[in-house]
Write an enzyme that holds these catalytic residues in place. Structure first.
Site, PDB file in Angstrom:
ATOM      1  N   ASP A  95       0.870  -1.159   0.000  1.00 13.09           N
ATOM      2  CA  ASP A  95       0.000   0.000   0.000  1.00 13.09           C
ATOM      3  C   ASP A  95       0.910   1.212   0.000  1.00 13.09           C
ATOM      4  O   ASP A  95       1.846   1.297   0.789  1.00 13.09           O
ATOM      5  CB  ASP A  95      -0.952   0.021   1.201  1.00 13.09           C
ATOM      6  CG  ASP A  95      -2.136   0.928   0.890  1.00 13.09           C
ATOM      7  OD1 ASP A  95      -2.881   0.623  -0.055  1.00 13.09           O
ATOM      8  OD2 ASP A  95      -2.285   1.968   1.547  1.00 13.09           O
TER       9      ASP A  95
ATOM     10  N   PHE B  40       4.433   4.730 -13.733  1.00 16.00           N
ATOM     11  CA  PHE B  40       2.975   4.714 -13.615  1.00 16.00           C
ATOM     12  C   PHE B  40       2.544   5.786 -12.620  1.00 16.00           C
ATOM     13  O   PHE B  40       3.375   6.435 -11.967  1.00 16.00           O
ATOM     14  CB  PHE B  40       2.485   3.321 -13.189  1.00 16.00           C
ATOM     15  CG  PHE B  40       2.864   2.920 -11.783  1.00 16.00           C
ATOM     16  CD1 PHE B  40       1.968   3.104 -10.724  1.00 16.00           C
ATOM     17  CD2 PHE B  40       4.103   2.367 -11.497  1.00 16.00           C
ATOM     18  CE1 PHE B  40       2.309   2.753  -9.425  1.00 16.00           C
ATOM     19  CE2 PHE B  40       4.457   1.998 -10.195  1.00 16.00           C
ATOM     20  CZ  PHE B  40       3.558   2.199  -9.160  1.00 16.00           C
TER      21      PHE B  40
END
Ligand code: IMP
Length: 215
Positions: A61, A172
């Site tokens: 995360d 990204f």
């Protein structure tokens, strides 16, 4: 073999580049707990992923924090990227006096087993009152020691940087607007990014522990 449970192939590419161990992407969109800290989200995700896969898993995360915006978007980075886009996040940062920020990643590993004590934190998802009961020497009930207590080992990495106008076309997510040492993440090769990135730093800690005899 380690299952990296994620729907984001960018994260897997970085882990493959980093870890000697074979890394498989396991596409499973585990339910994300809403929380303001990445560690809680990652630990909960790793448990859910382990239950689903039944084999050793890692989840990540991660998020971008902008100092002048109180750490926004932080754990909501994915949502904000989707709804606002990185250009608008740059516009928000640009309006501030200070464009400092950081990328943070928490890698969470779970294989259903407990761990030897080490300096790295282990999240057992125990509620405060259970721990207090333990400290008072009271037994916890079977219900409290359910499979929510599967331990998860956490590895955190932080990379400080500056939010800039988008540059570069690699990587990204927020890569084009995050600059570290004169280059945006999107201007770096995967290898260059891994050497300094939040995920690279978390993966380094994970790799060191995973390869060690005492895990
Ligand atoms: P997660 O999948 O909930 O961990 O969301 C992570 C989100 O943070 C991604 O969707 C991106 O928006 C952002 N993010 C995390 N790591 C990176 C990175 O290395 N580069 C760019 N964006 C990242």
């Amino acid at each position: 073999m380690i299952n990296f449970v994620t729907t984001n192939p960018g994260k897997v590419a970085e882990a493959r580049e980093y870890l000697g161990e074979p890394v498989e992407q396991f596409e499973f969109d585990y339910p994300e707990r809403q929380a303001t800290d990445l560690a809680t989200v990652a630990a909960h995700g790793a448990r859910a992923a382990y239950r689903h896969v039944g084999e050793p898993v890692i989840v990540d995360d991660s998020g971008l924090t902008i100092d002048a915006l109180g750490g926004f978007p932080g754990p909501y980075s994915s949502y904000v990227e989707d709804k606002l886009g990185i250009e608008r996040v740059w516009e928000l940062a640009r309006a501030e006096d200070d464009q400092s920020g950081a990328f943070r990643a928490v890698m969470a590993y779970c294989d259903g087993e407990s761990f030897e004590a080490t300096p790295e934190p282990v999240d057992t998802d125990r509620r405060g009152q259970d721990i207090a009961a333990d400290e008072r020497g009271e037994a916890t009930t079977d219900e409290q020691v359910d499979d929510e207590a599967i331990p998860v080992r956490l590895f955190e990495g932080v990379a400080p940087g500056t939010i800039v106008a988008p540059r570069g076309d690699g990587g990204f997510g927020f890569d084009p607007i995050f600059e570290y040492d004169g280059q945006t993440y999107a201007e770096m090769s995967t290898e260059e990014k891994n050497a300094i990135s939040h995920r690279g730093r978390a993966l380094a800690k994970f790799a060191e522990w995973y390869g060690s005899a005492d895990r």
